[in-house]
Scaffold this motif. Structure first.
Motif, short mmCIF file in Angstrom:
data_model
loop_
_atom_site.label_atom_id
_atom_site.label_comp_id
_atom_site.label_asym_id
_atom_site.label_seq_id
_atom_site.Cartn_x
_atom_site.Cartn_y
_atom_site.Cartn_z
N ARG A 72 -7.91 5.39 -2.85
CA ARG A 72 -9.07 4.94 -2.10
C ARG A 72 -9.38 5.85 -0.91
NH1 ARG A 72 -10.04 -1.33 -0.48
NH2 ARG A 72 -10.20 -1.38 -2.75
N HIS A 73 -8.37 6.38 -0.27
CA HIS A 73 -8.58 7.16 0.95
C HIS A 73 -7.76 8.45 0.92
CE1 HIS A 73 -10.50 3.61 2.74
NE2 HIS A 73 -9.44 2.92 2.36
N GLU A 117 -11.46 4.65 6.35
CA GLU A 117 -10.65 3.70 7.11
C GLU A 117 -11.38 3.40 8.44
OE1 GLU A 117 -8.38 2.12 5.82
OE2 GLU A 117 -6.70 3.30 5.01
N TRP A 136 -3.21 4.41 -1.51
CA TRP A 136 -3.54 3.50 -2.58
C TRP A 136 -3.42 2.08 -2.03
CZ3 TRP A 136 -1.12 8.07 -3.40
CH2 TRP A 136 -1.59 8.90 -4.42
N PHE A 137 -4.55 1.36 -1.96
CA PHE A 137 -4.57 0.03 -1.34
C PHE A 137 -3.75 -0.96 -2.15
CE2 PHE A 137 -7.08 -4.01 -0.57
CZ PHE A 137 -6.56 -4.22 0.70
N THR A 188 -2.78 10.29 1.59
CA THR A 188 -3.50 9.61 0.51
C THR A 188 -3.02 8.18 0.44
OG1 THR A 188 -3.62 11.70 -0.70
CG2 THR A 188 -4.03 9.67 -1.94
N SER A 230 0.85 -1.19 0.00
CA SER A 230 0.00 0.00 0.00
C SER A 230 0.89 1.24 0.00
CB SER A 230 -0.90 0.04 1.24
OG SER A 230 -2.03 -0.79 1.08
N ASP A 251 -7.73 8.69 -8.06
CA ASP A 251 -7.72 7.23 -8.17
C ASP A 251 -7.41 6.55 -6.84
OD1 ASP A 251 -5.13 8.35 -8.28
OD2 ASP A 251 -4.32 6.53 -9.19
#
Length: 222
Positions: free
Chosen positions: A55-56, A77, A105-106, A103, A25, A53
């Protein structure tokens, strides 16, 4: 480290960014100075717009010289695993008037509660290690009115006086008006100085308080 005193505070001199990777991640942290909730939200929006783009986009900010305004958001989260640990990092460094966005990205692997708390805190710490810090100090305001004949001499004396900044000057029909930012506790001595230079004809009144930068500090990691 406790929150900054009402007479001074520590903030960022400019934005900074850092990236870490935890079990595939990506965590990218952006931090910046912000003096209002509007400015903090605008910065968050700017970061979001540049990484749609992801996720969080988890956030935290501490505002006000006394650090009284605290906000955090986990943005999807698990509760308490992102915004709260970010807020803890900002407070532990004694920083105010600052906003942080991490930020994520998973990467396909769940990190668990403890892993997320560490990752979000570590991402913000990494960004602060790249940031230049600035110490701000409170100044009291004074407004000095002097006649035209005394104006240049008074202005010259005040500009050369330690702990006194002339922030604005303007001429009126009656003479020169000087706006000052002065070290707290020096107002009376400056009023006496003006009286001495003008044989008592000058007028000194209280003006608005302000905050001025007094020093730069290296990144917290140095």
């Amino acid at each position: 480290m406790p929150l900054s005193s009402p007479r001074s505070y520590l903030t960022l001199a400019s934005p900074a960014r850092a990236e870490i990777e935890v079990r595939r991640s990506r965590f990218v942290c952006d931090v910046a100075p912000a003096t209002s909730e509007e400015a903090a939200r605008a910065f968050v929006g700017q970061v979001r717009a540049g990484s749609r783009d992801a996720r969080h986009h988890c956030t935290a900010y501490v505002l006000g010289p006394d650090g009284a305004t605290l906000r955090s958001n986990d943005d999807g989260e698990p509760s308490g695993t992102a915004g709260a640990p970010m807020l803890d990092v900002l407070r532990s460094h004694g920083l105010v008037d600052v906003v942080a966005v991490v930020t994520r990205w998973f990467g396909g692997t769940l990190l668990g509660t403890g892993g997320l708390i560490r990752a979000y805190g570590d991402a913000l710490t990494a960004a602060l290690e790249q940031a230049r810090l600035r110490r701000m100090e409170r100044r009291e305001g004074l407004v000095v009115d002097v006649g035209a004949v005394h104006g240049p001499r008074v202005e010259n004396a005040l500009r050369g006086h330690e702990g006194c900044d002339v922030t604005h000057t303007g001429w009126t029909a009656d003479g020169l008006v000087l706006h000052l930012a002065v070290v707290p506790g020096t107002q009376d001595s400056l009023a006496r100085l003006v009286a001495s230079l003008t044989s008592g004809a000058g007028h000194v009144a209280a003006g608005p308080q302000s905050w001025v930068p007094i020093s730069l500090h290296p990144p917290v990691g140095d």
